[in-house]
Design an enzyme around this catalytic site. Structure first.
Site, PDB file in Angstrom:
ATOM      1  N   GLU A 260       0.796  -1.228   0.000  1.00  0.00           N
ATOM      2  CA  GLU A 260       0.000   0.000   0.000  1.00  0.00           C
ATOM      3  C   GLU A 260       0.835   1.289   0.000  1.00  0.00           C
ATOM      4  O   GLU A 260       0.780   2.074   0.954  1.00  0.00           O
ATOM      5  CB  GLU A 260      -0.969   0.004   1.192  1.00  0.00           C
ATOM      6  CG  GLU A 260      -1.903  -1.191   1.215  1.00  0.00           C
ATOM      7  CD  GLU A 260      -2.936  -1.128   2.342  1.00  0.00           C
ATOM      8  OE1 GLU A 260      -2.851  -0.224   3.176  1.00  0.00           O
ATOM      9  OE2 GLU A 260      -3.820  -1.996   2.371  1.00  0.00           O
TER      10      GLU A 260
ATOM     11  N   GLU B 151      -5.306  -8.586   0.703  1.00  0.00           N
ATOM     12  CA  GLU B 151      -6.042  -8.217   1.923  1.00  0.00           C
ATOM     13  C   GLU B 151      -7.489  -7.948   1.581  1.00  0.00           C
ATOM     14  O   GLU B 151      -7.794  -7.289   0.585  1.00  0.00           O
ATOM     15  CB  GLU B 151      -5.499  -6.930   2.568  1.00  0.00           C
ATOM     16  CG  GLU B 151      -4.224  -7.085   3.325  1.00  0.00           C
ATOM     17  CD  GLU B 151      -3.775  -5.769   3.966  1.00  0.00           C
ATOM     18  OE1 GLU B 151      -4.635  -4.941   4.336  1.00  0.00           O
ATOM     19  OE2 GLU B 151      -2.557  -5.586   4.068  1.00  0.00           O
TER      20      GLU B 151
HETATM   21  O1  IFM Z   1      -4.587  -3.107   9.035  1.00  0.00           O
HETATM   22  C1  IFM Z   1      -4.483  -2.574   7.760  1.00  0.00           C
HETATM   23  C2  IFM Z   1      -3.283  -3.143   7.020  1.00  0.00           C
HETATM   24  O2  IFM Z   1      -2.104  -2.957   7.721  1.00  0.00           O
HETATM   25  C3  IFM Z   1      -3.146  -2.468   5.688  1.00  0.00           C
HETATM   26  N1  IFM Z   1      -4.380  -2.546   4.953  1.00  0.00           N
HETATM   27  C4  IFM Z   1      -5.592  -2.139   5.613  1.00  0.00           C
HETATM   28  C5  IFM Z   1      -5.718  -2.855   6.939  1.00  0.00           C
HETATM   29  C6  IFM Z   1      -7.013  -2.429   7.650  1.00  0.00           C
HETATM   30  O3  IFM Z   1      -7.023  -1.061   7.867  1.00  0.00           O
END
Ligand code: IFM
Length: 466
Positions: free
Chosen positions: A177, A372
């Site tokens: 990210e 994710e």
């Molecule tokens: O917890 C975070 C993760 O570290 C990065 N992506 C989003 C998740 C939820 O906010």
């Protein structure tokens, strides 16, 4: 319709995720490890940011987190118990290379060496992320991601890890990210290092991409043929709230800054013209030097997609103004009116399908993995620690079905990693927001698989027919 009924309606669609579809769970170092000062680890920007009063809800920090550093074998056993075949984790840069320079810190490396062996020993596939936001503090003191040298420091660090683990880890993700690192870290100031400087943020965007390219080039040169490289981006959909010119402009800008500013240089080797123009009109630019875009567009093998919500935008703010206080065109997020998670994020699985089909259309030939996806809810454990998390279970079912629908529409999605294995340190929200399939009772560090975790396990078993 009840949430349980909702789950059942998705089953048929989810069952199409068969064959060699990859099923995983994900974590990140600072969010779970704790042991912040052990075995030579030096502070990262998150250790520093957590010391700023009220930067983090409840003034929480990652000093102990889930104590995973000391409980790693137990946690990897839980990955196996959930029936996952793959485990996505990240490596903390200041454990491997304290202060961000020099050779390998053997004690810190030893933890990941044992972790990878534990994962492999349980028949699981390790998916390693090199950077999930733990920039060594000394590198931030030297300018952080807005300075070019940080990209070269990252490539050196990547090689330290790669040389030691390439014989056992086949899937490497450079960055998690970069949008969050650049925008939340350097523009909005809500994540470490907490700066608020738009131009610095744009420099960070370019140097993060350069870091990815430099590291990928160097690792590829030293890699076995079977090794795969990727990058993970958080992305949402950005639609205009109405068909008005201003709303379409607001959505175009959001998509440019959220998706295309990363994927166009990575895949096509150029920044989008409209984004460059937007930046120029804000007095900023991307600090591109000769040869950078060739480095950034070094071929890679997969794109990690982190999806949580979809968005729509208006170019008119709530007071009817078309210019924001910063003097830039107004950009207001307009809710769709869907139910939300505890993060206030709207639950929009259909937008997930749209995002995935769009990525496959606009960036063809790039295999996608959901690295994710998940949800925070206000869990209420019973006296044994068990959580009947209907909301999270329904979210998971709906989003798995959304992935399956995207595949049916032609998107090349090859796997799904649930966020997250454990409740953990949710950055600026501290420990209040819980994303885990497994509950962590922080005072005792007891782990209890939630209903959503059982649902995930049963789903994997059913789809695999095992
Ligand atoms: O917890 C975070 C993760 O570290 C990065 N992506 C989003 C998740 C939820 O906010």
């Amino acid at each position: 319709m009840t949430e349980t009924a909702d789950v059942a309606t998705h089953q048929q669609m989810i069952d199409t995720l068969s064959g060699d579809f990859r099923w995983g769970v994900a974590t990140a170092a600072y969010q779970i490890e704790g042991a912040a000062t052990e075995d030579g680890r030096t502070p990262s920007i998150w250790d520093t940011f957590c010391r700023v009063p009220w930067a983090i809800d409840n003034n929480d920090n990652g000093d102990v987190a889930c104590d995973h550093y000391h409980r790693m074998p137990e946690d990897i056993a839980l990955v196996q118990e959930l029936g996952a075949d793959s485990y996505r984790f990240s490596v903390a840069w200041p454990r491997i290379q304290p202060r961000g320079r020099g050779g390998v810190n053997e004690a810190g490396f030893g933890f990941y060496d044992r972790l990878v062996d534990e994962v492999l020993g349980r028949g699981l596939t390790p998916w390693l992320t090199l950077y999930h936001w733990d920039l060594p503090q000394e590198l931030e003191d030297a300018g952080g991601w807005p300075v070019r040298d940080t990209a070269y420091r990252f490539a050196d660090y990547a090689m330290l890890v790669f040389d030691r683990l390439k014989d056992r880890v086949a899937h490497w993700t450079t960055l998690n990210e970069p949008w969050c690192s650049a925008m939340h870290g350097y523009v909005h100031g809500v994540m470490a290092p907490g700066r608020r400087d738009f131009k610095a943020g744009m420099n960070a965007v370019h140097h993060l991409l350069l870091a990815h390219g430099l590291a990928t080039q160097r690792m590829r040169e030293a890699a076995l043929d079977s090794t795969q490289f990727g990058i993970t981006l958080n992305m949402s959909t950005a639609e205009p709230a109405t068909e008005s010119y201003l709303d379409r402009e607001a959505a175009r800008n959001a998509d440019g800054m959220g998706v295309r500013i990363y994927l166009d240089p990575l895949v096509h080797g150029r920044y989008p013209d409209d984004v460059r123009h937007d930046l120029e009109s804000r007095g900023a630019q991307l600090p591109v030097e000769d040869g950078d875009l060739e480095i950034i567009s070094t071929p890679f093998d997969f794109l990690g997609v982190n999806y949580y919500f979809g968005q729509q935008f208006s170019g008119v703010d709530e007071h009817g103004r078309t210019t924001g206080e910063d003097g830039f065109p107004a950009q207001r997020e307009v809710p769709f009116g869907a139910p939300t998670t505890a993060m206030g994020w709207e639950i929009l699985p259909g937008k997930f399908t749209e995002l995935l089909t769009r990525l496959s259309r606009d960036y063809p030939g790039l295999p996608l993995y959901i690295t994710e996806n998940g949800s925070a809810f206000d869990d209420e454990p019973d006296e044994t620690g068990y959580v009947q998390d209907d909301g999270r279970t329904a979210y998971l079912a709906a989003h798995l079905a959304a992935v399956a629908a995207a595949r049916q529409q032609g998107a090349d999605v090859r796997g799904y990693f649930a966020w997250s294995l454990l409740d953990n340190f949710e950055w600026a929200y501290g420990y209040v927001k819980r994303f885990g399939l497994i509950r962590v009772d922080y005072p005792t560090q007891q782990r209890t698989i939630k209903q959503s975790g059982r649902f995930y396990r049963d789903t994997i078993r059913r789809v695999r027919g095992s």
